[in-house]
Structure formats: structure tokens, C-alpha cells
Design a protein around this motif. Structure first.
Motif, PDB file in Angstrom:
ATOM      1  N   LEU A 205       0.811  -1.217   0.000  1.00  0.00           N
ATOM      2  CA  LEU A 205       0.000   0.000   0.000  1.00  0.00           C
ATOM      3  C   LEU A 205       0.848   1.273   0.000  1.00  0.00           C
ATOM      4  CD1 LEU A 205      -2.795  -1.122   2.493  1.00  0.00           C
ATOM      5  CD2 LEU A 205      -2.835  -1.181  -0.003  1.00  0.00           C
ATOM      6  N   HIS A 206       2.156   1.107  -0.188  1.00  0.00           N
ATOM      7  CA  HIS A 206       3.082   2.235  -0.359  1.00  0.00           C
ATOM      8  C   HIS A 206       3.140   3.154   0.867  1.00  0.00           C
ATOM      9  CE1 HIS A 206       3.525   1.150  -4.576  1.00  0.00           C
ATOM     10  NE2 HIS A 206       2.196   1.094  -4.661  1.00  0.00           N
ATOM     11  N   GLN A 207       2.974   2.570   2.039  1.00  0.00           N
ATOM     12  CA  GLN A 207       3.009   3.372   3.250  1.00  0.00           C
ATOM     13  C   GLN A 207       4.428   3.645   3.747  1.00  0.00           C
ATOM     14  OE1 GLN A 207       0.118   4.761   4.698  1.00  0.00           O
ATOM     15  NE2 GLN A 207      -0.516   4.089   2.656  1.00  0.00           N
ATOM     16  N   LEU A 208       5.410   3.007   3.126  1.00  0.00           N
ATOM     17  CA  LEU A 208       6.801   3.212   3.538  1.00  0.00           C
ATOM     18  C   LEU A 208       7.655   3.816   2.425  1.00  0.00           C
ATOM     19  CD1 LEU A 208       7.291  -0.119   5.523  1.00  0.00           C
ATOM     20  CD2 LEU A 208       7.059   2.169   6.481  1.00  0.00           C
ATOM     21  N   ASP A 209       7.001   4.288   1.382  1.00  0.00           N
ATOM     22  CA  ASP A 209       7.736   4.860   0.252  1.00  0.00           C
ATOM     23  C   ASP A 209       8.526   6.102   0.635  1.00  0.00           C
ATOM     24  OD1 ASP A 209       6.619   2.863  -1.213  1.00  0.00           O
ATOM     25  OD2 ASP A 209       5.515   4.152  -2.603  1.00  0.00           O
ATOM     26  N   PHE A 210       8.123   6.747   1.728  1.00  0.00           N
ATOM     27  CA  PHE A 210       8.838   7.956   2.143  1.00  0.00           C
ATOM     28  C   PHE A 210      10.262   7.650   2.584  1.00  0.00           C
ATOM     29  CE2 PHE A 210       7.134   6.192   6.023  1.00  0.00           C
ATOM     30  CZ  PHE A 210       8.135   6.410   6.971  1.00  0.00           C
ATOM     31  N   ALA A 211      10.529   6.358   2.901  1.00  0.00           N
ATOM     32  CA  ALA A 211      11.856   6.002   3.401  1.00  0.00           C
ATOM     33  C   ALA A 211      12.560   4.929   2.579  1.00  0.00           C
ATOM     34  CB  ALA A 211      11.758   5.538   4.854  1.00  0.00           C
ATOM     35  N   TYR A 212      11.799   4.066   1.931  1.00  0.00           N
ATOM     36  CA  TYR A 212      12.391   2.917   1.258  1.00  0.00           C
ATOM     37  C   TYR A 212      11.980   2.841  -0.208  1.00  0.00           C
ATOM     38  CZ  TYR A 212      13.197   1.233   6.034  1.00  0.00           C
ATOM     39  OH  TYR A 212      13.570   1.107   7.345  1.00  0.00           O
ATOM     40  N   THR A 213      12.931   2.453  -1.037  1.00  0.00           N
ATOM     41  CA  THR A 213      12.614   2.155  -2.431  1.00  0.00           C
ATOM     42  C   THR A 213      12.646   0.654  -2.693  1.00  0.00           C
ATOM     43  OG1 THR A 213      14.954   2.410  -3.040  1.00  0.00           O
ATOM     44  CG2 THR A 213      13.530   4.360  -3.259  1.00  0.00           C
ATOM     45  N   ASP A 214      13.220  -0.115  -1.766  1.00  0.00           N
ATOM     46  CA  ASP A 214      13.292  -1.569  -1.894  1.00  0.00           C
ATOM     47  C   ASP A 214      13.133  -2.165  -0.503  1.00  0.00           C
ATOM     48  OD1 ASP A 214      13.788  -4.215  -2.418  1.00  0.00           O
ATOM     49  OD2 ASP A 214      15.949  -3.967  -2.745  1.00  0.00           O
ATOM     50  N   LEU A 215      11.983  -2.807  -0.263  1.00  0.00           N
ATOM     51  CA  LEU A 215      11.699  -3.329   1.068  1.00  0.00           C
ATOM     52  C   LEU A 215      12.067  -4.804   1.236  1.00  0.00           C
ATOM     53  CD1 LEU A 215       8.453  -1.429   1.950  1.00  0.00           C
ATOM     54  CD2 LEU A 215      10.361  -1.774   3.506  1.00  0.00           C
ATOM     55  N   GLU A 216      12.637  -5.409   0.199  1.00  0.00           N
ATOM     56  CA  GLU A 216      13.005  -6.820   0.350  1.00  0.00           C
ATOM     57  C   GLU A 216      13.989  -7.033   1.497  1.00  0.00           C
ATOM     58  OE1 GLU A 216      14.539 -10.709  -2.183  1.00  0.00           O
ATOM     59  OE2 GLU A 216      14.455  -8.756  -3.150  1.00  0.00           O
ATOM     60  N   PRO A 217      15.048  -6.214   1.649  1.00  0.00           N
ATOM     61  CA  PRO A 217      15.949  -6.424   2.788  1.00  0.00           C
ATOM     62  C   PRO A 217      15.250  -6.254   4.135  1.00  0.00           C
ATOM     63  CG  PRO A 217      16.951  -4.982   1.153  1.00  0.00           C
ATOM     64  CD  PRO A 217      15.517  -5.133   0.765  1.00  0.00           C
ATOM     65  N   VAL A 218      14.290  -5.347   4.197  1.00  0.00           N
ATOM     66  CA  VAL A 218      13.540  -5.145   5.440  1.00  0.00           C
ATOM     67  C   VAL A 218      12.681  -6.376   5.727  1.00  0.00           C
ATOM     68  CG1 VAL A 218      11.864  -3.677   6.615  1.00  0.00           C
ATOM     69  CG2 VAL A 218      13.518  -2.659   5.041  1.00  0.00           C
ATOM     70  N   PHE A 219      12.061  -6.923   4.685  1.00  0.00           N
ATOM     71  CA  PHE A 219      11.258  -8.137   4.841  1.00  0.00           C
ATOM     72  C   PHE A 219      12.132  -9.294   5.304  1.00  0.00           C
ATOM     73  CE2 PHE A 219       9.033 -11.939   3.302  1.00  0.00           C
ATOM     74  CZ  PHE A 219       7.745 -11.712   3.756  1.00  0.00           C
ATOM     75  N   GLU A 220      13.306  -9.426   4.712  1.00  0.00           N
ATOM     76  CA  GLU A 220      14.215 -10.507   5.103  1.00  0.00           C
ATOM     77  C   GLU A 220      14.701 -10.319   6.534  1.00  0.00           C
ATOM     78  OE1 GLU A 220      15.136 -13.373   3.596  1.00  0.00           O
ATOM     79  OE2 GLU A 220      13.609 -12.905   2.094  1.00  0.00           O
ATOM     80  N   GLU A 221      14.926  -9.096   6.945  1.00  0.00           N
ATOM     81  CA  GLU A 221      15.309  -8.837   8.329  1.00  0.00           C
ATOM     82  C   GLU A 221      14.185  -9.257   9.280  1.00  0.00           C
ATOM     83  OE1 GLU A 221      17.197  -5.228  11.019  1.00  0.00           O
ATOM     84  OE2 GLU A 221      15.891  -4.721   9.343  1.00  0.00           O
ATOM     85  N   CYS A 222      12.961  -8.978   8.870  1.00  0.00           N
ATOM     86  CA  CYS A 222      11.801  -9.410   9.654  1.00  0.00           C
ATOM     87  C   CYS A 222      11.754 -10.934   9.745  1.00  0.00           C
ATOM     88  CB  CYS A 222      10.518  -8.860   9.026  1.00  0.00           C
ATOM     89  SG  CYS A 222       8.988  -9.337   9.875  1.00  0.00           S
ATOM     90  N   LEU A 223      11.972 -11.626   8.631  1.00  0.00           N
ATOM     91  CA  LEU A 223      11.992 -13.087   8.651  1.00  0.00           C
ATOM     92  C   LEU A 223      13.092 -13.616   9.563  1.00  0.00           C
ATOM     93  CD1 LEU A 223      11.410 -14.220   4.946  1.00  0.00           C
ATOM     94  CD2 LEU A 223       9.772 -14.175   6.830  1.00  0.00           C
ATOM     95  N   ARG A 224      14.251 -12.979   9.517  1.00  0.00           N
ATOM     96  CA  ARG A 224      15.374 -13.411  10.352  1.00  0.00           C
ATOM     97  C   ARG A 224      15.003 -13.301  11.842  1.00  0.00           C
ATOM     98  NH1 ARG A 224      18.591 -10.010   8.617  1.00  0.00           N
ATOM     99  NH2 ARG A 224      19.472 -11.208   6.886  1.00  0.00           N
ATOM    100  N   GLU A 225      14.365 -12.208  12.200  1.00  0.00           N
ATOM    101  CA  GLU A 225      13.975 -12.002  13.595  1.00  0.00           C
ATOM    102  C   GLU A 225      12.874 -12.970  14.014  1.00  0.00           C
ATOM    103  OE1 GLU A 225      12.937  -7.901  13.596  1.00  0.00           O
ATOM    104  OE2 GLU A 225      15.025  -7.204  13.587  1.00  0.00           O
ATOM    105  N   LEU A 226      11.935 -13.225  13.104  1.00  0.00           N
ATOM    106  CA  LEU A 226      10.871 -14.168  13.425  1.00  0.00           C
ATOM    107  C   LEU A 226      11.407 -15.593  13.531  1.00  0.00           C
ATOM    108  CD1 LEU A 226       7.914 -12.813  11.244  1.00  0.00           C
ATOM    109  CD2 LEU A 226       8.425 -12.369  13.645  1.00  0.00           C
TER     110      LEU A 226
END
Length: 238
Positions: A205-226
Motif C-alpha cells: 500500500l506504499h506506506q513506507l515509500d517515504f523512506a524505502y525504495t526496496d523493502l526486500e531487505p527489510v522483509f528478510e530482516e523481519c523473517l530473520r527475527e521471526l
């Protein structure tokens, strides 16, 4: 079933598929507000009143199309799970999570449509096509977490340490899924789901476009923590 009836049913099914394809095209190209009975009917070359021979109204059409999206997403996740049937449970969980993100980010309009269609609580689900499809989607990751709990129980909080309202809610959810996860394990599962699905919704929904252009690393970081949370090994995507 007579040959005439069979042919009639095939023609009806073909028309339903054409209607769904038209609704999806309008959604993707023009947004959800464009998916009206009359607009869909025009796309398939029939009048608005004629479409009512297939659906009683807009809500029923929306429910059928939403069910299509839930089934498609669930099938993608199930395939990611099943091609790794002999892999460790952690690998299957990570693969399912990545498959969900891959579908959502390549089908943002469809995922946004799903996001606007809440899944009813297990004890209050209407017997509708949409909710049956939604439950199939919901169960892909839930069933894996149940398998993980049975084979390699993950750390859980002391139930007595949870706030009373939260403890009551996760106890009710545990009962609604047949007790296959005890309340404290259900709490961990739901906490992981909120983080994972919440991040994905914000991305699509593009709610993080103000800070990120590629959220795959953020998603992977989330997976790592989970992965740490539920005690599975994290491996980067191949």
C-alpha cells in the motif's frame, strides 16, 4: 447429468470466468471503485440486468472475485511449501512467507482488495465462498506453525504473565482452532503474523515509500527475527 445440462453448466462456468476476468481487469487498471455491476457487464458484452442472472448483486460479485484472489494466493503458498516437502520445517515456513510476498508485490491491486476483506473469526465465519477461500489462505502458515509446535516447540511466554484481556483473547482463538496451539503458542504465532502481514501490507500500500525504495531487505530482516522467535534456522533466499 444429461449432455444438455452438462453443456449448459460448462457455458455458465465459462461466463463466470469471463466475468471474473473482467472484474479483475477493471480493478487492476482503474481501481476498486471501477468494479461495478454495469462496468463488468459492459466488459463482457452483456447488460447490467443480464449479469444478475449470475450474481444477485455487487456484494456477491465482490465475494466471488475475492475468493479467486484468496485461492490464487493460497495455491502459490502451498506450491512453495509442497516443492520442499522433504525440507526442514523452518525452510518450508520461510518459503511460504516469501511466496506470499512475491505474489502480493506482483499483484498489488489484488492484494489490496484482499486486505480490504477481513477474515472472520473462526467461531463466526459465514459459510460463503469468500470465507472458505480465506480460511484456506489462513491455514497455510498456521498449519506449518502447528507442525513446528508439535515437533520442535518454540519458546512461549508464561500465560499468567499476559494481560488478562490478551490472555482471554488468545485462549478463545486457541479454542477456535481446536486447541492445536495452546494459548501461549497461539499468541506467538499471532504476533509473528501481525509483524509479517503488517509489513507486507505497508509495502504493497506504499506506506513506507517515504523512506524505502526496496523493502526486500527489510522483509528478510523481519523473517530473520521471526526465525529466532520460533527457533528455526534462517537461510537467505536462494
Amino acid at each position: 447429468m444429461s449432455a444438455h445440462t452438462s453443456r449448459r453448466e460448462r457455458l455458465r462456468q465459462a461466463t463466470l470466468e469471463e466475468i471474473h476476468a473482467a472484474a479483475r481487469k477493471l480493478l487492476v487498471e482503474r481501481g476498486s471503485a471501477a468494479v461495478t455491476i454495469n462496468a463488468v457487464a459492459r466488459q463482457v458484452g452483456m447488460s447490467g440486468p443480464a449479469l444478475y442472472h449470475y450474481y444477485a448483486g455487487h456484494d456477491e460479485l465482490v465475494g466471488a472475485v475475492t475468493a479467486d484472489f484468496f485461492r490464487e494466493l493460497a495455491a502459490v503458498m502451498e506450491q512453495a511449501r509442497d516443492v520442499r516437502a522433504d525440507a526442514p520445517i523452518g525452510d518450508r515456513i520461510l518459503a511460504v512467507c516469501r511466496a506470499m510476498r512475491a505474489w502480493a508485490t506482483t499483484h498489488p491491486a489484488e492484494f489490496g482488495w484482499i486486505f480490504a476483506s477481513p477474515i472472520a473469526p473462526p467461531n463466526r465465519r459465514p459459510e460463503s465462498v469468500r470465507h472458505q477461500a480465506a480460511v484456506r489462505f489462513e491455514r497455510v502458515l498456521l498449519d506449518l506453525m502447528i507442525e513446528l509446535w508439535r515437533t520442535r516447540p518454540f519458546p512461549v511466554p508464561d500465560p499468567d504473565g499476559l494481560p488478562a484481556s490478551l490472555r482471554e483473547q488468545v485462549t478463545a482463538y486457541s479454542a477456535a482452532i481446536g486447541g492445536r496451539l495452546p494459548p501461549e503458542a497461539a499468541h506467538v504465532f499471532l504476533s509473528c503474523w501481525i509483524r509479517l502481514y503488517g509489513l507486507l501490507c505497508m509495502e504493497v500500500l506504499h506506506q513506507l515509500d517515504f523512506a524505502y525504495t526496496d523493502l526486500e531487505p527489510v522483509f528478510e530482516e523481519c523473517l530473520r527475527e521471526l526465525a529466532v522467535t520460533v527457533g528455526i534456522d534462517y537461510h537467505a533466499a536462494a
